[in-house]
Design a protein around this motif. Structure first.
Motif, short mmCIF file in Angstrom:
data_model
loop_
_atom_site.label_atom_id
_atom_site.label_comp_id
_atom_site.label_asym_id
_atom_site.label_seq_id
_atom_site.Cartn_x
_atom_site.Cartn_y
_atom_site.Cartn_z
N ASN A 237 0.84 -1.21 0.00
CA ASN A 237 0.00 0.00 0.00
C ASN A 237 0.87 1.25 0.00
N VAL A 238 1.95 1.19 0.80
CA VAL A 238 2.74 2.41 1.03
C VAL A 238 3.50 2.86 -0.23
N ILE A 239 4.13 1.92 -0.95
CA ILE A 239 4.96 2.35 -2.09
C ILE A 239 4.12 3.06 -3.16
N PRO A 240 2.97 2.48 -3.61
CA PRO A 240 2.20 3.20 -4.62
C PRO A 240 1.75 4.59 -4.14
N GLU A 241 1.36 4.66 -2.86
CA GLU A 241 0.93 5.97 -2.33
C GLU A 241 2.08 6.97 -2.33
N LEU A 242 3.26 6.47 -1.92
CA LEU A 242 4.45 7.35 -1.88
C LEU A 242 4.76 7.88 -3.28
N CYS A 243 4.72 6.99 -4.27
CA CYS A 243 5.04 7.39 -5.65
C CYS A 243 4.10 8.51 -6.11
N VAL A 244 2.81 8.35 -5.80
CA VAL A 244 1.82 9.36 -6.21
C VAL A 244 2.13 10.69 -5.53
#
Ligand code: FAD
Length: 328
Positions: free
Chosen positions: A314-321
């Motif tokens: 969950n965290v990596i995609p959110e961070l990228c955005v």
């Protein structure tokens, strides 16, 4: 300096390169030579290779550059270049011989030490004096201060422990002097088969300002692409734990740690990594460590400057955005 003249000190740096350009660790070794009180013009460089490009010579800019250009040295096999270097060291009575603590240096230095019958001091991180040096032991959990009494101090230097030397162009009064060395007969005891290197546009792992590393928490090679995606967003290099390498998520040149690469970036992001002692040994000098882990008790969460408890998927995609938004 007077002491140096009286004691006939002289230094040789063995240059790591790929026949086209020098490895930037040479500039960390120059800083190290300066800490040993050598002037730039006094530094001697040794380069063995084949069809060595002029760019290499122009990158060095100073001191005496000794070159052995021969087909036998094309792939820098330690078994081919060791005798040449040993004879050269003996002929010039060098008192300090520096190599980078990279695969190249670690491969070559033990052969030189054995043939010169001197100690080799590995992974030097600090220069105390002309014969006293500091190196990490027990995977970086302690530091040993070592005095070397041998006439030749043969050191591999941990480049992350020394600044990248910036030439002050005005201060370089003497240009470099290039001296050709004759090759010696091949011993034919080892053979170069092939080299597999990972082709990437990303920064070099050992030199990068930001490193994003993934561990076993990624679960698969496919999922490891999330790490690459975040690295892409941040312009960072990619690293991995030994567990991730052993599981085949990435090749072993990505491995960070005691038996991998030592990194010291401004920002190290450890994702799905527990923080085993052997991994921490490779990241200790990072300025800021961020950990993302589902387990708040994981050792990495204790040493991180910022510990984010969460599921990486969950965290990596959110961070990228969020990072992309900040960029725009
Ligand atoms: P694990 O220890 O299994 O940790 C995985 C982590 O992922 C756990 O903390 C877990 O909570 C977390 N996680 C799981 N799922 C998620 C999720 N969905 N989201 C977020 N987090 C999640 N290791 C190195 O790295 N480099 C070395 O150079 C090295 N050299 C070694 C040399 C020797 C002689 C030996 C004996 C070992 C060496 N090791 C090295 C291995 C080291 O001891 C560890 O086994 C290894 O670092 C563990 O890797 P890891 O953190 O990826 O895996």
């Amino acid at each position: 300096n007077l002491y140096r003249i009286i004691s006939f000190m002289s230094i040789l740096i063995i240059v790591e390169h790929n026949n086209n350009k020098v490895n930037s660790n040479i500039f960390n070794l120059i800083t190290c030579a300066k800490k040993l009180n050598y002037d730039l013009a006094e530094i001697n460089f040794f380069i063995a290779g084949f069809n060595i490009s002029n760019d290499i010579l122009s990158q060095i800019k100073t001191g005496n550059i000794y070159i052995a250009d021969n087909e036998n040295y094309k792939n820098f096999l330690a078994e081919e270049i060791d005798d040449l270097i040993v004879n050269f060291i003996k002929s010039k009575n060098f008192t300090h011989v520096l190599l980078p603590a990279s695969t190249f240096g670690k491969n070559l230095a033990p052969r030189l030490a054995a043939k010169l019958d001197v100690n080799q001091l590995s992974d030097v991180t600090e220069i105390i004096s002309n014969d006293t040096f500091v190196r990490p032991i027990y995977a970086g959990n302690a530091f040993a201060t070592c005095i070397i009494k041998d006439s030749v101090k043969l050191l591999t230097i941990r480049s992350t422990a020394f600044d990248h030397y910036q030439y002050d162009t005005k201060a370089i009064s003497t240009s470099s002097q290039i001296i050709k060395l004759d090759a010696i007969k091949s011993k034919n005891i080892s053979k170069f088969i092939k080299e597999d290197t990972s082709k990437t546009d990303r920064p070099d792992l050992s030199q990068a300002k930001i490193v994003v590393s993934g561990g076993r928490g990624l679960q698969s090679k496919e999922n490891f692409k999330l790490i690459e995606q975040l690295a892409e967003t941040l312009g960072a290099a990619v690293g991995a734990t030994r567990a991730a390498v052993d599981a085949g998520y990435v090749s072993n040149d990505y491995q960070v740690g005691q038996t991998g690469k030592i990194v010291a970036p401004d920002l190290y992001i450890a994702i799905g990594i527990s923080g085993a002692m052997q991994h921490l040994a490779g990241i200790k000098d990072s300025k800021i460590i961020v950990a993302i882990n589902t387990d708040p008790e994981a050792p990495i969460m204790q040493i991180a400057d910022y510990a984010l408890e969460g599921d990486l998927f969950n965290v990596i995609p959110e961070l990228c955005v969020e990072i992309e938004k900040l960029k725009n």
